[in-house]
Design an enzyme around this catalytic site. Structure first.
Site, mmCIF file in Angstrom:
data_model
loop_
_atom_site.group_PDB
_atom_site.id
_atom_site.type_symbol
_atom_site.label_atom_id
_atom_site.label_comp_id
_atom_site.label_asym_id
_atom_site.label_seq_id
_atom_site.Cartn_x
_atom_site.Cartn_y
_atom_site.Cartn_z
ATOM 1 N N SER A 1 -39.378 -8.302 -29.193
ATOM 2 C CA SER A 1 -38.115 -7.708 -28.764
ATOM 3 C C SER A 1 -38.229 -7.259 -27.315
ATOM 4 O O SER A 1 -39.229 -6.658 -26.921
ATOM 5 C CB SER A 1 -37.774 -6.498 -29.642
ATOM 6 N N LYS B 1 -30.136 -0.602 -34.098
ATOM 7 C CA LYS B 1 -31.002 -0.036 -33.064
ATOM 8 C C LYS B 1 -30.414 1.308 -32.624
ATOM 9 O O LYS B 1 -29.795 1.438 -31.568
ATOM 10 C CB LYS B 1 -31.104 -0.992 -31.875
ATOM 11 N N ARG C 1 -36.820 -8.076 -42.605
ATOM 12 C CA ARG C 1 -36.988 -6.768 -41.978
ATOM 13 C C ARG C 1 -36.542 -5.679 -42.948
ATOM 14 O O ARG C 1 -35.394 -5.656 -43.391
ATOM 15 C CB ARG C 1 -36.169 -6.688 -40.685
#
Length: 367
Positions: A248, A277, A179
């Protein structure tokens, strides 16, 4: 046993030798695949399919073809290639033997037309059956590894990316997601290629965050998609039926949509607030408990999980967790990986012990 049926006269001995060699080659390759299906996977269905294909090949292996064999006079017995001596992992071993079988069947399909009027069509259909078997078997392997994975590393950008991931793999990590939202496409592709190779060397699954195109380019095991990314069904059309797609989720409604959409696994969180996040409130342990009771597919608790709270997450019902900073920023990723995995083992052993004690108390009240 199939008899020769050549209406145009005697088949050249060379054609018989070609057919004999490739019948042997196909049967040998299938036997290697069958042994893994039988003893490695304990899968009766895949084992049975391999055995059925071998038996069908045997019916074409006539005494006439065997009699044409000339091993001593075959120059091919002296030919070799360095790659034949190496198998990086189980996946490469299986793929090499699937290729061997498929190439042999193509040869049998073409040269068989000179030997028997049905041979071409029979081996053409058999080749398609082997293609299907290969796809299903490799997909099954991925799904089994996903089910066995308890710890999932989602990477974050760092100059030591490869060394951190390899250290975690050495500790027993079996699932990695690459990621990086800000790197250039060229940089992402380069890292994805290196990480994919590294993960497969250790027998681990490798997924790419968000980018289906990069996952396809490096032959990753699949992708992970967020709520704002490509829809699962669109990704499935591009990746095919046997790659892994994760999604997710932050609440029960998103969980149900992901499951109905065909996700292979889901992320459940963020359990705790995390800078990964930004702006997303923690879903908390309550969502973990909900997933434990309602998710029919594998799921990973994620978000702010570290060595200090891992046991709370496990006690809430998590059988798998995903981490970012806990490994990417660890001084000793190998040891931290081993610690995380040991906690799952400890809880499993403790649960079995408690069940055993409950059984004893229920059946032997006076003990």
């Amino acid at each position: 046993m199939v008899e020769s049926h050549n209406q145009r006269g005697q088949v050249q001995p060379a054609v018989c030798r070609i057919l004999d060699a490739n019948l042997d080659r196909a049967r040998e390759g299938l036997r290697i695949i069958e042994e893994w299906c039988r003893f490695g996977l304990n899968n009766a269905q895949f084992s049975g399919e391999c055995k059925q294909l071998r038996q069908e090949l045997a019916t074409w292996h006539s005494p006439e073809l065997r009699a044409a064999r000339d091993t001593l006079g075959d120059p091919g017995t002296q030919l070799t290639h360095p790659q034949e001596q190496q198998r990086a992992d189980l996946k490469s071993l299986l793929q090499a033997n699937f290729c061997r079988v498929e190439e042999a069947l193509r040869v049998l399909e073409e040269y068989g037309k000179l030997y028997h009027p049905q041979m071409g069509s029979v081996f053409k259909q058999m080749r398609y059956r082997v293609y299907t078997l290969e796809s299903r078997l490799l997909g099954y392997e991925r799904q089994q590894r996903l089910l066995r994975s308890q710890l999932y590393l989602v990477t974050s950008p760092t100059k030591d990316l490869l060394s951190v991931v390899e250290a975690a793999l050495a500790g027993g990590l079996t699932l990695v997601q690459y990621r990086d939202k800000n790197a250039s496409d060229g940089e992402r592709l380069s890292y994805a290629q290196q990480l994919c190779q590294l993960c497969h060397q250790y027998g681990a699954l490798f997924l790419v965050n968000d980018r289906v195109d990069i996952a396809l380019a490096v032959d990753a095991d699949g992708v992970h998609l967020g709520q704002q990314d490509m829809p699962i069904n669109a990704a499935r059309q591009l990746l095919g039926p046997h790659k892994i797609i994760g999604s997710s989720t932050t609440n029960p409604e998103e969980m149900q949509r992901a499951i109905q959409g065909g996700a292979d696994y889901i992320g459940v969180g963020p359990v705790y607030e995390t800078p990964t996040k930004v702006g997303k409130p923690a879903a908390g342990l309550e969502y973990v408990r909900y997933a434990a009771q309602h998710s029919p597919i594998p799921w990973f608790a994620i978000g702010g999980i570290d060595v200090n709270n891992i046991n709370d997450v496990i006690l809430a019902g998590a059988e798998r967790v995903a981490v970012v900073r806990a490994l990417m920023e660890a001084e000793q990723p190998t040891l931290v990986t081993q610690y995380f995995l040991s906690q799952f083992t400890r809880v499993h052993i403790q649960s079995k012990s408690e069940l055993s004690q409950s059984y004893v108390r229920a059946n032997h009240p006076g003990s």
